[in-house]
Design a protein around this motif. Structure first.
Motif: not given
Length: 60
Positions: A26-34, A41-55
């Motif tokens: 559960i704490l791992r999920s907390v860390y990833e969600s935060a 909030a900082k970098d939308v392009d990186m967040a998009d890669k994180w969500l879509r490409k699982n990187h």
């Protein structure tokens, strides 16, 4: 951030009942969600890669 807060609350309940093995997951999920919230909030392009490409990039 709301999801991270709810998961942290769930981890607290699990700790109080002695389910220590579940709390780590559960704490791992907390860390990833935060982390996702901070990244969005900082970098939308990186967040998009994180969500879509699982990187995922670790925090520095």
């Amino acid at each position: 951030m709301a999801q991270a807060c709810e998961q942290l609350e769930a981890a607290t309940v699990m700790l109080s009942y002695g389910f220590y093995g579940v709390v780590r997951n559960i704490l791992r999920s907390v860390y990833e969600s935060a982390g996702l919230g901070r990244t969005l909030a900082k970098d939308v392009d990186m967040a998009d890669k994180w969500l879509r490409k699982n990187h995922w990039w670790p925090d520095r």
